[in-house]
Design a protein around this motif. Structure first.
Motif, PDB file in Angstrom:
ATOM      1  N   THR A   1      47.632  52.218  41.209  1.00  0.00           N
ATOM      2  CA  THR A   1      46.213  51.976  40.948  1.00  0.00           C
ATOM      3  C   THR A   1      46.113  50.832  39.949  1.00  0.00           C
ATOM      4  OG1 THR A   1      45.671  54.314  41.279  1.00  0.00           O
ATOM      5  CG2 THR A   1      44.067  52.983  40.069  1.00  0.00           C
TER       6      THR A   1
ATOM      7  N   GLY B   1      50.111  55.698  38.644  1.00  0.00           N
ATOM      8  CA  GLY B   1      48.985  55.388  37.768  1.00  0.00           C
ATOM      9  C   GLY B   1      49.354  55.684  36.334  1.00  0.00           C
TER      10      GLY B   1
ATOM     11  N   TYR C   1      42.435  57.525  36.698  1.00  0.00           N
ATOM     12  CA  TYR C   1      43.841  57.881  36.867  1.00  0.00           C
ATOM     13  C   TYR C   1      44.192  58.136  38.345  1.00  0.00           C
ATOM     14  CZ  TYR C   1      48.117  60.673  36.565  1.00  0.00           C
ATOM     15  OH  TYR C   1      49.387  61.173  36.755  1.00  0.00           O
ATOM     16  N   ASN C   2      45.111  57.351  38.853  1.00  0.00           N
ATOM     17  CA  ASN C   2      45.628  57.511  40.222  1.00  0.00           C
ATOM     18  C   ASN C   2      44.538  57.542  41.299  1.00  0.00           C
ATOM     19  OD1 ASN C   2      48.354  57.688  41.378  1.00  0.00           O
ATOM     20  ND2 ASN C   2      48.781  58.839  39.518  1.00  0.00           N
TER      21      ASN C   2
END
Ligand code: FMN
Length: 154
Positions: A58, A93, A100-101
């Motif tokens: 990410t 991430g 996050y991610n």
């Protein structure tokens, strides 16, 4: 049927993970690995791959890294139908970010919208953990080997 591993990276971690995942999964199935920056949805469809492993970092504000945005935009624009396709997701991430991610979630949403079925749970690597992503990718791939073997056999 074969396995295609696709990765999207900005600084190389996802590429290292994808190569390690390909090496481990290659022990039980024929595997091709591609950077989404130089691979098209048309090539994916033409490959006839029944199982797709997406390894994506990410970046930005919760976006797919590298060629991931272009690849998935093109896949959605084609309205490709992926009913027979199974997919797995390894996300990278950092829990420092509120997004996050997020890229791994986008992949699950978009592959599912096109009709593909997810195998196993999404793996989320957290850079703040200090763990080695390549090592975790190898462990994850070893855990997934039986699932991959069953998927390519069916
Ligand atoms: C500029 C920048 C933006 C990032 N944005 C996010 C983010 O929004 N969400 C997240 O979970 N991680 C984010 N990360 C962390 C990366 O996903 C993480 O470091 C990952 O291991 C990088 O993988 P790569 O080397 O394959 O690009 C960001 C990292 C950088 C350098």
């Amino acid at each position: 049927m074969s396995v295609v591993v696709l990765y999207g990276t900005e600084t190389g971690n996802a590429e290292e993970c994808a190569i390690e995942i390909s090496r481990v999964m290659g022990e039980v199935a024929p595997v091709d690995v591609h950077d989404m920056s130089d691979y098209s949805p048309q090539q994916l469809l033409a490959s006839g791959a029944g199982t797709v492993v997406v390894v994506t970092a990410t970046h930005g504000e919760g976006e797919l890294a590298g060629g991931g945005v272009r690849f998935f935009d093109a896949l959605l624009a084609m309205s490709a139908r992926l009913e027979g396709v199974r997919f797995m997701v390894f996300g990278l991430g950092d829990s420092y970010y509120t997004t996050y991610n997020r890229a791994s979630e986008i992949v699950v949403e978009q592959m599912s919208a096109l009709g593909a079925t997810q195998l196993g749970a999404t793996f989320r690597y957290d850079a703040s953990s200090g763990d080695d992503p390549e090592e975790l990718a190898g462990e994850w791939a070893r855990e997934m080997r039986a699932v991959i073997a069953a998927s390519v056999a069916s």
